[in-house]
Design a protein around this motif. Structure first.
Motif, PDB file in Angstrom:
ATOM      1  N   ARG A 101       8.761   2.740   3.273  1.00 56.29           N
ATOM      2  CA  ARG A 101       8.801   2.849   4.734  1.00 56.29           C
ATOM      3  C   ARG A 101       7.638   3.727   5.175  1.00 56.29           C
ATOM      4  O   ARG A 101       7.475   4.843   4.671  1.00 56.29           O
ATOM      5  N   VAL A 149      -5.918  -5.305   0.814  1.00 58.89           N
ATOM      6  CA  VAL A 149      -4.817  -4.471   0.313  1.00 58.89           C
ATOM      7  C   VAL A 149      -3.858  -5.399  -0.433  1.00 58.89           C
ATOM      8  O   VAL A 149      -3.185  -6.231   0.178  1.00 58.89           O
ATOM      9  N   GLY A 191      -0.748  -6.628  -3.181  1.00 55.94           N
ATOM     10  CA  GLY A 191       0.583  -6.263  -3.645  1.00 55.94           C
ATOM     11  C   GLY A 191       1.610  -6.123  -2.539  1.00 55.94           C
ATOM     12  O   GLY A 191       2.741  -5.726  -2.798  1.00 55.94           O
ATOM     13  N   THR A 200       6.014   5.552   8.449  1.00 55.06           N
ATOM     14  CA  THR A 200       6.320   5.981   9.819  1.00 55.06           C
ATOM     15  C   THR A 200       5.043   6.503  10.467  1.00 55.06           C
ATOM     16  O   THR A 200       4.382   7.371   9.904  1.00 55.06           O
ATOM     17  N   THR A 204      -4.262   3.189   1.816  1.00 56.38           N
ATOM     18  CA  THR A 204      -5.354   2.346   2.312  1.00 56.38           C
ATOM     19  C   THR A 204      -4.900   1.553   3.534  1.00 56.38           C
ATOM     20  O   THR A 204      -5.616   1.461   4.537  1.00 56.38           O
ATOM     21  N   ALA A 205      -3.704   0.968   3.450  1.00 60.00           N
ATOM     22  CA  ALA A 205      -3.169   0.181   4.563  1.00 60.00           C
ATOM     23  C   ALA A 205      -3.066   1.027   5.827  1.00 60.00           C
ATOM     24  O   ALA A 205      -3.425   0.587   6.923  1.00 60.00           O
ATOM     25  N   SER A 263       4.200  -7.754  -0.262  1.00 67.28           N
ATOM     26  CA  SER A 263       4.855  -9.052  -0.200  1.00 67.28           C
ATOM     27  C   SER A 263       5.582  -9.287   1.119  1.00 67.28           C
ATOM     28  O   SER A 263       5.833 -10.423   1.488  1.00 67.28           O
ATOM     29  N   SER A 264       5.928  -8.235   1.836  1.00 72.48           N
ATOM     30  CA  SER A 264       6.536  -8.445   3.152  1.00 72.48           C
ATOM     31  C   SER A 264       6.439  -7.186   4.012  1.00 72.48           C
ATOM     32  O   SER A 264       6.485  -6.065   3.508  1.00 72.48           O
ATOM     33  N   VAL A 265       6.257  -7.397   5.306  1.00 70.66           N
ATOM     34  CA  VAL A 265       6.187  -6.274   6.253  1.00 70.66           C
ATOM     35  C   VAL A 265       7.107  -6.595   7.420  1.00 70.66           C
ATOM     36  O   VAL A 265       7.099  -7.721   7.929  1.00 70.66           O
ATOM     37  N   ARG A 266       7.914  -5.634   7.814  1.00 76.13           N
ATOM     38  CA  ARG A 266       8.709  -5.779   9.039  1.00 76.13           C
ATOM     39  C   ARG A 266       8.504  -4.531   9.891  1.00 76.13           C
ATOM     40  O   ARG A 266       8.574  -3.422   9.389  1.00 76.13           O
ATOM     41  N   PHE A 281       7.216   0.827   9.678  1.00 74.07           N
ATOM     42  CA  PHE A 281       6.930  -0.406   8.944  1.00 74.07           C
ATOM     43  C   PHE A 281       7.730  -0.399   7.653  1.00 74.07           C
ATOM     44  O   PHE A 281       7.588   0.523   6.847  1.00 74.07           O
ATOM     45  N   ASP A 282       8.592  -1.407   7.474  1.00 76.22           N
ATOM     46  CA  ASP A 282       9.323  -1.557   6.222  1.00 76.22           C
ATOM     47  C   ASP A 282       8.560  -2.556   5.371  1.00 76.22           C
ATOM     48  O   ASP A 282       8.453  -3.727   5.733  1.00 76.22           O
ATOM     49  N   ILE A 283       8.030  -2.076   4.278  1.00 74.37           N
ATOM     50  CA  ILE A 283       7.094  -2.856   3.474  1.00 74.37           C
ATOM     51  C   ILE A 283       7.674  -3.098   2.088  1.00 74.37           C
ATOM     52  O   ILE A 283       8.222  -2.180   1.470  1.00 74.37           O
ATOM     53  N   GLU A 284       7.596  -4.359   1.644  1.00 69.43           N
ATOM     54  CA  GLU A 284       7.972  -4.651   0.259  1.00 69.43           C
ATOM     55  C   GLU A 284       6.721  -4.885  -0.547  1.00 69.43           C
ATOM     56  O   GLU A 284       5.831  -5.625  -0.124  1.00 69.43           O
ATOM     57  N   LEU A 285       6.675  -4.229  -1.703  1.00 68.19           N
ATOM     58  CA  LEU A 285       5.494  -4.336  -2.563  1.00 68.19           C
ATOM     59  C   LEU A 285       5.890  -4.992  -3.870  1.00 68.19           C
ATOM     60  O   LEU A 285       6.981  -4.744  -4.403  1.00 68.19           O
ATOM     61  N   LEU A 318      -3.414  -7.336   6.277  1.00 70.48           N
ATOM     62  CA  LEU A 318      -3.573  -6.509   5.072  1.00 70.48           C
ATOM     63  C   LEU A 318      -4.202  -7.324   3.948  1.00 70.48           C
ATOM     64  O   LEU A 318      -5.061  -6.827   3.213  1.00 70.48           O
ATOM     65  N   LYS A 366      -6.623   1.953   7.172  1.00 70.14           N
ATOM     66  CA  LYS A 366      -7.408   0.828   7.677  1.00 70.14           C
ATOM     67  C   LYS A 366      -6.752   0.102   8.845  1.00 70.14           C
ATOM     68  O   LYS A 366      -7.422  -0.481   9.684  1.00 70.14           O
ATOM     69  N   LEU A 367      -5.414   0.061   8.847  1.00 72.15           N
ATOM     70  CA  LEU A 367      -4.758  -0.824   9.810  1.00 72.15           C
ATOM     71  C   LEU A 367      -3.576  -0.216  10.557  1.00 72.15           C
ATOM     72  O   LEU A 367      -3.499  -0.323  11.776  1.00 72.15           O
ATOM     73  N   LEU A 368      -2.659   0.413   9.817  1.00 73.75           N
ATOM     74  CA  LEU A 368      -1.369   0.723  10.442  1.00 73.75           C
ATOM     75  C   LEU A 368      -1.434   1.900  11.417  1.00 73.75           C
ATOM     76  O   LEU A 368      -0.697   1.925  12.402  1.00 73.75           O
ATOM     77  N   ALA A 415      -2.097   1.928  -2.389  1.00 76.14           N
ATOM     78  CA  ALA A 415      -2.245   0.746  -1.541  1.00 76.14           C
ATOM     79  C   ALA A 415      -1.774   1.046  -0.121  1.00 76.14           C
ATOM     80  O   ALA A 415      -2.420   0.651   0.861  1.00 76.14           O
TER      81      ALA A 415
END
Lengths: 80, 80
Positions: free
Chosen positions: A4, B30, B32, A6, A60-61, B34-37, A42-46, B25, A64-66, A57
């Motif tokens: 997660r 970036v 690895g 924030t 970096t995200a 697999s999903s973002v919410r 952002f709830d992220i699955e890796l 991403l 660069k972006l979030l 990772a």
């Protein structure tokens, strides 16, 4: 692996959206709220299970972006 | 008293914004992910120190304004 991220506004940065929510809550009769600041989550699955590379990772995200690091802080929480 | 309210989309609700972030991403290199919410977070300051009344006020705030309970879940965390 799940994570997660924030993203919140830095202290001192104006938050008109938060101010609008404060006003709306007062109009709706919700008492006792003295300040509201809004952020994003952002709830992220890796894929993969390596904590260190996942953290790298995500950093970096965020950079660069979030998050806009001029006005926002970010926090990364890895969940097993 | 400080509190953090986190509002996230319910499972099964489409999240085009999250999908767009996933795509961005990948384009930025970036790997690895697999999903973002995406969700929202509200940092709220409350006057008064009664946990129960603070929780009640925040529940009302979530139900009436902060979350759309048809498609979103909310979570209230009180900090001392």
């Amino acid at each position: 692996m799940k994570a997660r991220v924030t993203v919140t506004l830095k202290t001192g940065v104006l938050d008109p959206q938060g101010k609008a929510i404060e006003g709306a809550l007062a109009s709706l009769g919700v008492d006792g709220v003295s300040s509201v600041r809004q952020g994003k989550v952002f709830d992220i699955e890796l894929s993969g299970n390596d904590q260190a590379s996942a953290h790298a990772a995500l950093t970096t995200a965020c950079e660069k972006l979030l998050a806009n690091t001029v006005i926002e802080n970010y926090r990364i929480d890895l969940m097993a």
